[in-house]
Design a protein around this motif. Structure first.
Motif, mmCIF file in Angstrom:
data_model
loop_
_atom_site.group_PDB
_atom_site.id
_atom_site.type_symbol
_atom_site.label_atom_id
_atom_site.label_comp_id
_atom_site.label_asym_id
_atom_site.label_seq_id
_atom_site.Cartn_x
_atom_site.Cartn_y
_atom_site.Cartn_z
ATOM 1 N N GLN A 236 0.828 -1.216 0.000
ATOM 2 C CA GLN A 236 0.000 0.000 0.000
ATOM 3 C C GLN A 236 0.858 1.261 0.000
ATOM 4 O O GLN A 236 0.383 2.353 0.252
ATOM 5 N N MET A 237 2.136 1.069 -0.284
ATOM 6 C CA MET A 237 3.022 2.227 -0.303
ATOM 7 C C MET A 237 2.723 3.112 -1.503
ATOM 8 O O MET A 237 2.210 2.675 -2.526
ATOM 9 N N SER A 238 3.074 4.350 -1.356
ATOM 10 C CA SER A 238 2.863 5.304 -2.434
ATOM 11 C C SER A 238 3.529 4.801 -3.718
ATOM 12 O O SER A 238 4.696 4.382 -3.690
ATOM 13 N N PRO A 239 2.825 4.845 -4.832
ATOM 14 C CA PRO A 239 3.387 4.309 -6.091
ATOM 15 C C PRO A 239 4.579 5.118 -6.597
ATOM 16 O O PRO A 239 5.292 4.670 -7.496
ATOM 17 N N GLU A 240 4.765 6.293 -6.032
ATOM 18 C CA GLU A 240 5.908 7.086 -6.493
ATOM 19 C C GLU A 240 7.247 6.489 -6.049
ATOM 20 O O GLU A 240 8.292 6.852 -6.545
ATOM 21 N N TRP A 241 7.150 5.622 -5.067
ATOM 22 C CA TRP A 241 8.380 5.046 -4.498
ATOM 23 C C TRP A 241 8.592 3.623 -5.025
ATOM 24 O O TRP A 241 7.649 2.865 -5.140
ATOM 25 N N SER A 251 14.041 4.341 -5.612
ATOM 26 C CA SER A 251 13.813 5.508 -6.469
ATOM 27 C C SER A 251 12.521 6.204 -6.088
ATOM 28 O O SER A 251 11.584 5.594 -5.554
ATOM 29 N N TYR A 252 12.535 7.476 -6.379
ATOM 30 C CA TYR A 252 11.345 8.288 -6.125
ATOM 31 C C TYR A 252 11.058 9.049 -7.404
ATOM 32 O O TYR A 252 11.931 9.745 -7.946
ATOM 33 N N SER A 253 9.854 8.895 -7.887
ATOM 34 C CA SER A 253 9.537 9.497 -9.181
ATOM 35 C C SER A 253 8.828 10.836 -9.031
ATOM 36 O O SER A 253 8.476 11.458 -10.022
ATOM 37 N N GLY A 254 8.620 11.257 -7.818
ATOM 38 C CA GLY A 254 7.938 12.525 -7.590
ATOM 39 C C GLY A 254 8.863 13.709 -7.784
ATOM 40 O O GLY A 254 9.986 13.578 -8.297
ATOM 41 N N LYS A 255 8.380 14.845 -7.297
ATOM 42 C CA LYS A 255 9.165 16.080 -7.421
ATOM 43 C C LYS A 255 10.514 15.935 -6.689
ATOM 44 O O LYS A 255 10.558 15.392 -5.595
#
Ligand code: ATP
Length: 876
Positions: A236-241, A251-255
């Motif tokens: 359930q982790m944020s998909p950005e991670w 990796s982090y795909s966010g800002k």
């Protein structure tokens, strides 16, 4: 928000008990600007998976070219990476197993983990199971040894036994390290092999082997790991991670996002035992072999630093597991002896406090400002010891339990406060320092002489393991006290970030100098204390903790920023810290270790005490001997005293005898004098006086007659006018009663002589006995040992001789007496005869003429001697 503080023992914090902070965090100097794309990361991952062997072939040649932040290639492409490692000295732990935590999430059963941390399969085991198929799970010890074997064989990771957990499937990662790349795109990482004289043969052979074929994986001295705290189910982790624990990618795909690679990336499902196995275990063992080692946890507040370092009862963290390993190592190394001492300090508001010298609040919940704290500690620098805190209480520990207890005691004194993000937030940086001293064990007293005899030249080896739980970086708190603490914490962490960021430049600039003198270590107590480790003297393992938000949960940008800062910090640390750690030299006692190695000091002290003990024993023996001798002397003195008494007794007896003899002599003279005026005697005297026997007797007796008596006799005998029987009676004393008295005197003399004979015989017997006992005591082995005794014995001899002489003299006198008695007897007989004749004659003359009666009186008056004494004496 609670703002109370407490000194209560830390309890496990509830899972997901706090939310990530949202406040502003101190910026970490960013020297790495690129942001590699997720595609690049995926490409890397793919290559990792498909061509594992490449890692070995490119171990030392290339820096990573991927766009992953944290690899020096991003900003210094083509520049040789400066990470230095000992050949196999501090090998990288196996890569994570199948811990890819990216979207889409793995199947639900994928992360089923065993409950016991020690019995649980490690990530490496997981990897093995994936590569080699499901096998039974081995103990952590077995895993470690298998890992070791594989590493040596060049495989670098566990092979063989492993296990599956339920229906999970795992894959094994290929051998790799931060200095290697499956892509073959990593830049060269000039690896320093510890070829110092103190490096073990094993190390050297490993180093040579690595140099030779260049295919062996070189292990880094600096391990940087990232641990993601579970905020909820991983799927359930944020998909950005995206987390690839197996390969150490995140990796982090966010800002402001990017891709990061670390030595280890621990997913939320990894437990403390796995974290320890991969990030600290080998470091701890290397510390036991003589390297300095530092493990520290860095991260935002509430992300699990304390949880990772201390752990819980059911899931012990790095510190307790390290302690267990330390004592296992000691058990496994019987040829060395160890001494462990531990200190525990905290840096709170830029002041150092000794947690072992502090007293925890008795009520358990004491406001920070009321907590009793020990003396402030200062930092000092010494060329040999580096930077150290003083005065600091160090406790010597002998068992894991004791060591854990000491640390737990320190924990009670640590400043803990409630913050917005953590109900029990550490408000200080806490440093547990375990100093390990070891030396070869030798038979005997273990002193240097014994060492030399045993052919061991080495002295004491000293190494230090620092286990540091940093306070978490945090945004400005509303509470004033928390704000002040936060400011100190953030400032010190910022300095730490700055130092680490500038380490790379420093190393380039100061290749020759390399002392980092211009780096701002002194800007904070934390960096000053970490200076030896950061400047390359220590093996380092950095564990960065962070928290990743769950999908759909509104994300505070500040938290994201702080998480990214942590990731950048970790990346820089991984790339910039260069460790030239060498195995500590064995200090020879009295040269280097004098002030440092307690083991040597203790050994010396033990030897000194042993010597003292021997001396004491000798003294006691000497004392005992002296006591015996004293007793013996006392006995001898008592003997001498006894002899003296006996002598005195004998002297008295002798005096008594003399007196008696004199008395008897007087008596005898008196009896003779009683016959002086008797005609019979006078006439008999003429016949008695013979030249021979009587003369001797008379001489002898005369010599012992007091002159006054002689005078008396002389007076009596020189008065012829009064010289008749009557006169004789008046001057004759006790024995003037005629013949009967004379016989009585003779009898009395005889009895007296018998007495004296008996008495002399007794004396002789006693003397003989005394002499015999004295001789036997002398010959009892002690004779002649002491001058006093010799003197005493000599004196005894003299006395005995005197006694003998005296006895001889007495005997002679006795003989005289006997002769005198026999002379008296014969005189008495003659007198009797004379009297008879006289009576007859007087009877006839009475008939004729009475005048003739006086004729004997006038006939021969006794001539006086020259001294005027009565001449009668001479008839004896
Ligand atoms: N990996 C984890 N698994 C389970 N619980 C965790 C984990 N990491 C942290 N926690 C829990 O999160 C809470 C906060 O953790 P911890 O106190 O270790 O954070 P911290 O980084 O030390 O914070 P601070 O810097 O404020 O001291 C605790 O209740 C702890 O039990």
């Amino acid at each position: 928000m609670a703002t109370q503080t407490t000194t209560m023992p830390r309890t496990p914090r509830p899972f997901n008990a706090s939310k990530p902070p949202t406040g502003a965090l101190p910026a970490i100097p960013n020297t790495l600007n690129s942001k590699p794309s997720l595609q690049a990361l995926r490409r890397t991952s793919l290559l990792h998976t498909t061509s594992p062997s490449k890692s070995a072939s490119h171990s030392f040649s290339n820096r990573p070219q991927s766009g992953i932040e944290g690899t020096p290639s991003l900003d210094r492409s083509g520049t040789p990476k400066r990470a230095v490692s000992i050949a196999e000295a501090f090998p990288r732990p196996p890569r994570n197993g199948d811990r890819v935590t990216s979207l889409p999430p793995p199947s639900p059963g994928h992360r089923a983990m065993p409950s016991s941390p020690l019995a649980s399969p490690t990530r490496t085991a997981n990897r093995d199971s994936l590569m080699h198929g499901p096998k039974s799970m081995a103990s952590s010890t077995n895993l470690a040894s298998r890992y070791s074997r594989d590493r040596d064989s060049g495989v670098g990771f566990l092979s063989g036994a492993s296990t599956t957990s339920g229906s999970n499937e795992y894959t094994t990662s290929p051998p790799r390290s931060r200095s290697s790349s499956p892509l073959g795109s990593y830049s060269t990482n000039p690896t320093t092999v510890d070829m110092s004289p103190t490096a073990s043969a094993e190390d050297l052979s490993r180093g040579r082997s690595a140099d030779r074929d260049g295919e062996k994986e070189m292990k880094g001295n600096v391990i940087v790991s990232v641990r993601v705290r579970p905020d909820g189910p991983e799927d359930q982790m944020s998909p950005e991670w995206s987390i690839d624990g197996r390969r150490g990618f995140l990796s982090y795909s966010g800002k402001d996002g990017g891709n990061y690679e670390y030595d280890n990336v621990f997913t939320p499902s990894d437990n403390n035992a796995q974290v320890y196995e991969a990030s600290a275990k080998r470091l701890v063992r290397r510390v036991m072999e003589g390297y300095h080692g530092t493990v520290f946890a860095y991260g935002m507040t509430g992300t699990g630093k304390t949880f990772s370092m201390q752990g819980t009862t059911s899931s012990p963290g790095v510190i307790p597991l390290a302690i267990t390993d330390i004592f296992s190592f000691i058990r496994e190394t019987p040829h060395r002896e160890f001494l462990l001492r531990v200190s525990y300090l905290e840096i709170y508001n830029e002041r150092i406090h000794d947690l072992l010298a502090s007293q925890p609040g008795s009520t358990g919940f004491v406001p920070l400002d009321q907590q009793t704290k020990g003396e402030e500690i200062k930092l000092r620098e010494d060329p040999k010891r580096g930077v150290y805190a003083t005065p600091l209480k160090e406790e010597i520990v002998q068992s894991p339990t004791q060591l854990l207890r000491v640390i737990a005691r320190g924990d009670l004194c640590r400043r803990v406060g409630s913050t917005q993000f953590n109900a029990r937030s550490s408000r200080s940086h806490a440093v547990v320092q375990i100093v390990v001293e070891s030396r070869e064990r030798v038979a005997g007293n273990g002193n240097m002489a014994d060492n030399r005899r045993a052919g061991i030249n080495g002295g004491v080896r000293v190494s230090t393991l620092s286990l540091i739980d940093l306070a978490g970086s945090e945004r400005a708190a509303e509470d004033k006290e928390r704000r002040a603490e936060g400011a100190h914490i953030n400032r010190s962490l910022l300095t730490l970030g700055t130092v680490i960021a500038r380490l790379a430049k420093d190393a380039d600039k100061d290749k020759d100098k390399g002392d980092g003198s211009h780096l701002p270590y002194r800007d904070s107590k934390l960096t000053r204390l970490l200076q030896p480790a950061l400047s390359g003297n220590s093996l380092i393992s950095i564990l960065c903790t962070l928290s990743i938000p769950l999908a759909g949960v509104s994300v505070n940008l500040t938290n994201i920023g702080e998480t990214i800062n942590t990731l950048k910090f970790a990346a820089r640390a991984r790339n910039n810290i260069v460790s030239r750690a060498k195995k500590g030299e064995d200090f020879i006692a009295g040269i280097d270790a004098g002030s440092k190695a307690l083991l040597e000091r203790y050994r010396t002290e033990i030897n000194d005490l042993r010597r003292e003990l021997d001396l004491q024993k000798k003294r006691e023996e000497q004392h005992l001997r002296e006591k015996e001798e004293r007793e013996w002397i006392q006995e001898r003195e008592a003997d001498i005293e006894r002899h003296g008494e006996q002598l005195l007794e004998m002297q008295l007896a002798r005096t008594a005898l003399k007196e008696r003899i004199e008395h008897l002599n007087r008596l005898i003279l008196c009896s003779k004098s009683s016959g002086v005026n008797s005609a019979g005697i006078n006439s008999a005297r003429s016949s008695m006086i013979g030249p021979a026997p009587g003369h001797m007797s008379s001489m002898s007796i005369r010599s012992s007659i007091p002159s006054n008596q002689v005078v008396r006799f002389s007076t009596a005998s020189s008065n012829p006018s009064s010289g008749d029987d009557h006169d004789e009676d008046s001057t004759g004393g006790d024995f003037n009663d005629g013949n009967a008295t004379l016989s009585a005197q003779v009898r009395a003399l005889q009895a007296d002589l018998t007495d004296r004979n008996r008495y002399i015989a007794t004396l002789e017997k006693r003397l003989l006995q005394a002499r015999r006992s004295s001789q036997s005591r002398t010959s009892f082995g002690l004779g002649g040992r002491f001058t006093g005794e010799v003197v005493a014995e000599g004196r005894m001899e003299v006395l005995l001789k005197e006694k003998d002489d005296e006895i001889a003299e007495l005997r002679a006198r006795l003989d005289d007496k006997e002769r005198m008695v026999s002379a008296l007897r014969s005189a008495a007989r003659k007198r009797d005869v004379a009297e008879l004749c006289g009576k007859r004659f007087s009877g006839e003359s009475e008939l004729r003429s009475p005048v003739t009666v006086d004729s004997p009186k006038t006939e021969a008056p006794l001539p006086a001697n020259a001294d005027g004494r009565d001449g009668l004496v001479d008839c004896f």
